[in-house]
Design a protein around this motif. Structure first.
Motif, PDB file in Angstrom:
ATOM      1  N   ALA A  62       0.846  -1.191   0.000  1.00  0.00           N
ATOM      2  CA  ALA A  62       0.000   0.000   0.000  1.00  0.00           C
ATOM      3  C   ALA A  62       0.885   1.245   0.000  1.00  0.00           C
ATOM      4  CB  ALA A  62      -0.923   0.003   1.211  1.00  0.00           C
ATOM      5  N   GLY A  63       0.395   2.328  -0.499  1.00  0.00           N
ATOM      6  CA  GLY A  63       1.146   3.573  -0.506  1.00  0.00           C
ATOM      7  C   GLY A  63       1.370   4.078   0.913  1.00  0.00           C
ATOM      8  N   PRO A  64       2.364   4.974   1.103  1.00  0.00           N
ATOM      9  CA  PRO A  64       2.678   5.450   2.457  1.00  0.00           C
ATOM     10  C   PRO A  64       1.506   6.137   3.145  1.00  0.00           C
ATOM     11  CG  PRO A  64       3.826   6.750   0.777  1.00  0.00           C
ATOM     12  CD  PRO A  64       3.252   5.562   0.093  1.00  0.00           C
ATOM     13  N   ALA A  65       0.716   6.906   2.399  1.00  0.00           N
ATOM     14  CA  ALA A  65      -0.419   7.609   3.001  1.00  0.00           C
ATOM     15  C   ALA A  65      -1.498   6.619   3.440  1.00  0.00           C
ATOM     16  CB  ALA A  65      -0.986   8.631   2.025  1.00  0.00           C
ATOM     17  N   GLN A  66      -1.844   5.696   2.553  1.00  0.00           N
ATOM     18  CA  GLN A  66      -2.898   4.731   2.874  1.00  0.00           C
ATOM     19  C   GLN A  66      -2.479   3.817   4.027  1.00  0.00           C
ATOM     20  OE1 GLN A  66      -4.103   2.298  -0.423  1.00  0.00           O
ATOM     21  NE2 GLN A  66      -5.407   0.979   0.827  1.00  0.00           N
ATOM     22  N   ARG A  67      -1.239   3.370   3.982  1.00  0.00           N
ATOM     23  CA  ARG A  67      -0.762   2.483   5.034  1.00  0.00           C
ATOM     24  C   ARG A  67      -0.789   3.186   6.388  1.00  0.00           C
ATOM     25  NH1 ARG A  67       5.349   0.074   5.770  1.00  0.00           N
ATOM     26  NH2 ARG A  67       4.887  -1.363   7.467  1.00  0.00           N
ATOM     27  N   TYR A  68      -0.339   4.443   6.428  1.00  0.00           N
ATOM     28  CA  TYR A  68      -0.313   5.169   7.698  1.00  0.00           C
ATOM     29  C   TYR A  68      -1.731   5.506   8.154  1.00  0.00           C
ATOM     30  CZ  TYR A  68       1.623   8.208  11.311  1.00  0.00           C
ATOM     31  OH  TYR A  68       1.980   8.764  12.519  1.00  0.00           O
ATOM     32  N   ARG A  69      -2.622   5.820   7.219  1.00  0.00           N
ATOM     33  CA  ARG A  69      -4.009   6.113   7.567  1.00  0.00           C
ATOM     34  C   ARG A  69      -4.666   4.896   8.229  1.00  0.00           C
ATOM     35  NH1 ARG A  69      -5.726   6.924   2.837  1.00  0.00           N
ATOM     36  NH2 ARG A  69      -5.155   9.130   2.793  1.00  0.00           N
ATOM     37  N   ASN A  70      -4.450   3.730   7.652  1.00  0.00           N
ATOM     38  CA  ASN A  70      -5.033   2.516   8.222  1.00  0.00           C
ATOM     39  C   ASN A  70      -4.394   2.164   9.557  1.00  0.00           C
ATOM     40  OD1 ASN A  70      -6.666   2.364   5.994  1.00  0.00           O
ATOM     41  ND2 ASN A  70      -5.472   0.778   4.958  1.00  0.00           N
ATOM     42  N   PHE A  71      -3.085   2.419   9.672  1.00  0.00           N
ATOM     43  CA  PHE A  71      -2.417   2.175  10.950  1.00  0.00           C
ATOM     44  C   PHE A  71      -3.006   3.077  12.037  1.00  0.00           C
ATOM     45  CE2 PHE A  71       0.834   3.341  14.039  1.00  0.00           C
ATOM     46  CZ  PHE A  71       1.263   2.096  14.480  1.00  0.00           C
ATOM     47  N   LEU A  72      -3.226   4.352  11.708  1.00  0.00           N
ATOM     48  CA  LEU A  72      -3.799   5.274  12.680  1.00  0.00           C
ATOM     49  C   LEU A  72      -5.212   4.859  13.076  1.00  0.00           C
ATOM     50  CD1 LEU A  72      -2.613   8.760  11.355  1.00  0.00           C
ATOM     51  CD2 LEU A  72      -1.739   7.481  13.321  1.00  0.00           C
ATOM     52  N   ALA A  73      -5.962   4.300  12.144  1.00  0.00           N
ATOM     53  CA  ALA A  73      -7.320   3.843  12.476  1.00  0.00           C
ATOM     54  C   ALA A  73      -7.285   2.796  13.579  1.00  0.00           C
ATOM     55  CB  ALA A  73      -7.992   3.279  11.227  1.00  0.00           C
ATOM     56  N   ALA A  74      -6.301   1.891  13.507  1.00  0.00           N
ATOM     57  CA  ALA A  74      -6.159   0.879  14.561  1.00  0.00           C
ATOM     58  C   ALA A  74      -5.588   1.501  15.830  1.00  0.00           C
ATOM     59  CB  ALA A  74      -5.267  -0.251  14.067  1.00  0.00           C
ATOM     60  N   SER A  75      -4.571   2.350  15.678  1.00  0.00           N
ATOM     61  CA  SER A  75      -3.914   2.948  16.830  1.00  0.00           C
ATOM     62  C   SER A  75      -4.857   3.840  17.632  1.00  0.00           C
ATOM     63  CB  SER A  75      -2.692   3.756  16.362  1.00  0.00           C
ATOM     64  OG  SER A  75      -2.041   4.370  17.441  1.00  0.00           O
ATOM     65  N   ARG A  76      -5.739   4.547  16.953  1.00  0.00           N
ATOM     66  CA  ARG A  76      -6.680   5.438  17.617  1.00  0.00           C
ATOM     67  C   ARG A  76      -7.935   4.726  18.113  1.00  0.00           C
ATOM     68  NH1 ARG A  76      -6.223  10.217  13.004  1.00  0.00           N
ATOM     69  NH2 ARG A  76      -4.252  11.130  13.743  1.00  0.00           N
ATOM     70  N   GLY A  77      -8.041   3.430  17.804  1.00  0.00           N
ATOM     71  CA  GLY A  77      -9.201   2.672  18.256  1.00  0.00           C
ATOM     72  C   GLY A  77     -10.433   2.863  17.410  1.00  0.00           C
ATOM     73  N   ALA A  78     -10.274   3.407  16.189  1.00  0.00           N
ATOM     74  CA  ALA A  78     -11.428   3.619  15.308  1.00  0.00           C
ATOM     75  C   ALA A  78     -11.953   2.299  14.753  1.00  0.00           C
ATOM     76  CB  ALA A  78     -11.050   4.560  14.167  1.00  0.00           C
ATOM     77  N   VAL A  79     -11.095   1.292  14.656  1.00  0.00           N
ATOM     78  CA  VAL A  79     -11.500  -0.030  14.199  1.00  0.00           C
ATOM     79  C   VAL A  79     -10.962  -1.073  15.172  1.00  0.00           C
ATOM     80  CG1 VAL A  79     -11.592   0.608  11.757  1.00  0.00           C
ATOM     81  CG2 VAL A  79      -9.471  -0.290  12.716  1.00  0.00           C
ATOM     82  N   GLN A  80     -11.673  -2.179  15.278  1.00  0.00           N
ATOM     83  CA  GLN A  80     -11.227  -3.274  16.131  1.00  0.00           C
ATOM     84  C   GLN A  80     -10.827  -4.509  15.343  1.00  0.00           C
ATOM     85  OE1 GLN A  80     -14.473  -3.515  19.249  1.00  0.00           O
ATOM     86  NE2 GLN A  80     -12.667  -3.686  20.549  1.00  0.00           N
ATOM     87  N   LEU A  81     -10.986  -4.437  14.029  1.00  0.00           N
ATOM     88  CA  LEU A  81     -10.603  -5.556  13.175  1.00  0.00           C
ATOM     89  C   LEU A  81      -9.519  -5.080  12.217  1.00  0.00           C
ATOM     90  CD1 LEU A  81     -10.903  -8.391  11.946  1.00  0.00           C
ATOM     91  CD2 LEU A  81     -12.792  -7.501  10.548  1.00  0.00           C
ATOM     92  N   VAL A  82      -8.377  -5.755  12.228  1.00  0.00           N
ATOM     93  CA  VAL A  82      -7.255  -5.434  11.346  1.00  0.00           C
ATOM     94  C   VAL A  82      -6.881  -6.683  10.578  1.00  0.00           C
ATOM     95  CG1 VAL A  82      -4.840  -4.711  11.218  1.00  0.00           C
ATOM     96  CG2 VAL A  82      -6.372  -3.625  12.865  1.00  0.00           C
ATOM     97  N   ILE A  83      -6.746  -6.546   9.265  1.00  0.00           N
ATOM     98  CA  ILE A  83      -6.269  -7.648   8.436  1.00  0.00           C
ATOM     99  C   ILE A  83      -5.036  -7.157   7.690  1.00  0.00           C
ATOM    100  CG2 ILE A  83      -8.609  -8.561   8.182  1.00  0.00           C
ATOM    101  CD1 ILE A  83      -8.680  -7.485   5.354  1.00  0.00           C
ATOM    102  N   GLY A  84      -4.116  -8.070   7.392  1.00  0.00           N
ATOM    103  CA  GLY A  84      -2.910  -7.631   6.703  1.00  0.00           C
ATOM    104  C   GLY A  84      -1.913  -8.736   6.501  1.00  0.00           C
ATOM    105  N   THR A  85      -0.755  -8.346   5.971  1.00  0.00           N
ATOM    106  CA  THR A  85       0.331  -9.284   5.713  1.00  0.00           C
ATOM    107  C   THR A  85       1.349  -9.226   6.851  1.00  0.00           C
ATOM    108  OG1 THR A  85       1.278  -7.556   4.295  1.00  0.00           O
ATOM    109  CG2 THR A  85       0.033  -9.296   3.199  1.00  0.00           C
ATOM    110  N   ARG A  86       2.513  -9.776   6.629  1.00  0.00           N
ATOM    111  CA  ARG A  86       3.502 -10.087   7.664  1.00  0.00           C
ATOM    112  C   ARG A  86       3.644  -9.035   8.766  1.00  0.00           C
ATOM    113  NH1 ARG A  86       7.817 -10.834   4.397  1.00  0.00           N
ATOM    114  NH2 ARG A  86       8.354  -8.641   4.520  1.00  0.00           N
TER     115      ARG A  86
END
Length: 646
Positions: free
Chosen positions: A220-244
């Motif tokens: 994923a691009g740097p912006a999208q990857r960081y945006r999704n990371f922040l969603a988990a870090s801030r508690g906006a989502v409780q389900l995370v899927i991904g690779t390694r």
């Protein structure tokens, strides 16, 4: 400072040197007191230079009364949770690496614009009751789902290798995640590569709704990857899927970690300290007291060992149920060595292809891509090599044999073993095999699929799909038949895990085929007496893994023993061994030259010991590496339980 609570910041400095792999204390200036919270990125002066780092915690003053002040808080966003920091530290220690090396993959680089932007809305996942029909098809599946809401079950799920609901691992992951989310806890679902991630995301989108989860992937691009990371870090989502790297994702109230196909080599981090996502998942499940689900069509020796110890519980169908629901599997036998070059299919496999094409698409797996991977003597099968440099010869259609480094041969090649001048291709690539099948089945559409030529899906029409391992596209209603070509060539690779990896890939193909009751057939072209082939015919990855573990235990290989490979110059390795001063409980092999290395000074030494002694060995090794780094001596590369031992 007067009036300031816990004025000292304990900081992990971004320096991968072994002698500096520890937190350092800095004074928090009054103007940074509010922003300097645990988990934020900071900048401080270290050895006269400004360095980046992460603030781990705020503490009271210690023995030192004069501390350098923090220079600045790069961002007030807390991106490193204490639990994740503990996991990073444990991973670094387990693999004799540094905190700085691990955190670079665990926490994505900051993207300032994304961090400052208004966050998107993340709708709550749809958790309306839906009757599960995948995991509940397995004995103990109901109990596993029931315990996910409040407990921490740990299971090894052997997924049925068939194109039917019981074999839909993505559906099973969604069912497990739904049970966990319904209990108010978070879920982390890990897959090895992009194709599996697409399948899992489609299942999550259908069950929970678009945007109700975060996707963390390296491509994923740097912006999208960081945006999704922040969603988990801030508690906006409780389900995370991904690779390694998503194994380190900051999930609120983590209740489940699920890993699909743990035997895939893509789970091994290619950079120091070379951690493996399966091992990190097990460490995190223990650390966070959460559930763990390791799912695969096959079974690795590592999972077999965890089952043997009782740390994991089996989640699998009975052998009779597996054979009833899966495709029929049989071996056609390897072709005699004297057969002409164009003979690729035994009669039994040829008939299976013809019968399969009458009912739908047929899949043929070819071990390698390309037109002609290598040449060998027609008479004795000795690999044909360049007489000048020793590299393998290649041959394009209608052209003379040539070397990639020296060009076309100036005179006819002659086998150094038997003197024969005839050449053959022991393993034809997917392009050449497509030509052969096109001639054998005229009028049939032939589709090629490989890493360089991806095919997403095939329909229900009668087509021949030739694919390399891992590149086979799913068929809409499952394949009518599948042929596994040149299977013994896959087993012949000089790799500790060749058998395990071959069976994993064969079962992945089997999982794309219709059940036997619908006419689904898998034919493997190999000697039926081989242990790996028997594991496929009986659809018994558990029995194969148990035998594999026993053989590795007898030979002293992982996971039965801890293996540490240290690489560097021969002189450096000798110095490291002297400094380690190992006792008789550690078996030392080397130093010896690394096979195939262009530098004659490159060497390797391997250390092996029983698991109870591993922690002491790694602590001692880290101490030696720290001393060498402080003295600025030549570095070495350390790999703990490497996936490839060669």
């Amino acid at each position: 400072m007067p009036g300031m609570e816990r004025p000292v910041a304990r900081v992990a400095v971004d320096l991968p040197l072994a002698n500096l792999d520890r937190p350092f204390d800095y004074l928090v200036p009054a103007e940074l007191d509010e922003a300097a919270q645990p988990g934020v990125r900071v900048k401080m002066r270290f050895a006269g230079q400004l360095r980046d780092g992460f603030l781990l915690e705020r503490t009271e003053p210690g023995e030192r009364d004069k501390l350098a002040p923090l220079h600045k808080v790069i961002s007030p966003e807390p991106v490193l949770r204490s639990g994740v920091a503990e996991l990073i530290r444990a991973t670094a220690d387990h693999y004799a690496g540094s905190f700085a090396d691990v955190i670079r993959t665990a926490v994505p680089p900051r993207h300032a614009a994304t961090e400052k932007a208004e966050p998107p809305d993340y709708p709550a996942p749809h958790l309306e009751p839906v009757a599960p029909h995948c995991l509940t098809s397995y004995p103990a599946g109901d109990r596993f789902l029931a315990e996910l809401a409040t407990g921490r079950p740990r299971a090894a799920w052997t997924v049925l290798p068939a194109a039917r609901p019981e074999g839909d691992w993505a559906l099973g992951f969604v069912e497990a995640a739904a049970a966990t989310l319904s209990g108010g806890r978070g879920a982390l679902l890990i897959v090895p590569e992009a194709r599996s991630l697409e399948r899992l995301e489609a299942a999550c989108r259908q069950r929970f709704g678009k945007g109700s989860y975060a996707v963390l992937a390296a491509d994923a691009g740097p912006a999208q990857r960081y945006r999704n990371f922040l969603a988990a870090s801030r508690g906006a989502v409780q389900l995370v899927i991904g690779t390694r790297a998503a194994i380190f994702a900051p999930v609120d109230r983590l209740g489940l970690i699920a890993v699909w196909d743990d035997g895939s080599d893509t789970y091994a981090e290619p950079h120091a300290p070379y951690w493996h996502a399966r091992e990190v998942a097990a460490m995190r499940a223990h650390q966070a007291s959460c559930a763990l689900l390791l799912a695969a069509h096959s079974r690795t020796a590592e999972v077999a060992q965890l089952l043997e110890r009782g740390w994991l519980a089996p989640l699998e169908l009975s052998p009779s149920a597996t054979r009833r629901l899966a495709p029929a599997v049989r071996a056609a036998g390897a072709m005699p060595s004297r057969e002409p070059e164009w003979v690729r299919l035994p009669q039994q496999a040829f008939q299976a292809v013809r019968a399969g094409l009458a009912a739908g698409p047929v899949l043929v797996q070819v071990p390698r891509a390309g037109y002609a991977p290598y040449l060998a003597c027609q008479n004795c099968r000795t690999p044909a090599r360049c007489p000048n440099c020793g590299q393998g010869l290649i041959q394009e259609a209608g052209a003379a044999p040539s070397c990639r480094w020296c060009g076309p041969l100036l005179k006819a090649w002659r086998c150094p073993e038997c003197g024969d001048q005839r050449l053959r291709r022991p393993v034809a690539g997917v392009a050449r095999t497509a030509e052969e099948f096109g001639k054998a089945f005229p009028g049939t559409t032939v589709i090629q699929a490989s890493a360089d030529h991806r095919v997403t899906e095939v329909g229900s029409k009668s087509v021949l799909v030739l694919a390399t391992p891992g590149a086979a596209p799913p068929a809409r209603d499952g394949y009518a038949a599948a042929i596994l070509l040149d299977a013994e060539q896959m087993l012949a690779r000089p790799d500790l895990r060749a058998g395990e990896e071959s069976l994993r890939r064969w079962l992945a193909v089997t999982a794309l085929v219709r059940p036997a009751e619908d006419g689904g057939t898998v034919v493997i072209v190999a000697e039926p007496g081989l242990r790996e082939v028997q594991g496929l015919i009986r659809l018994d990855p558990a029995g194969f893994a148990a035998t594999e573990l026993a053989e590795r235990r007898a030979a002293g290989f992982p996971p039965a023993q801890k293996l540490v490979a240290i690489e560097g110059s021969t002189a450096t390795l000798t110095e490291v061994l002297t400094a380690l001063a190992l006792g008789s409980e550690v078996v030392v092999a080397g130093p010896f030259a690394i096979p195939g290395s262009p530098d004659s000074t490159d060497g390797r030494v391997t250390l092996r010991c029983q698991p109870p002694r591993a922690a002491d060995l790694l602590v001692r090794l880290r101490e030696v590496l720290s001393v060498r780094a402080a003295k600025k001596q030549d570095p070495v590369r350390v790999r703990v339980d490497p996936i490839v031992v060669g």
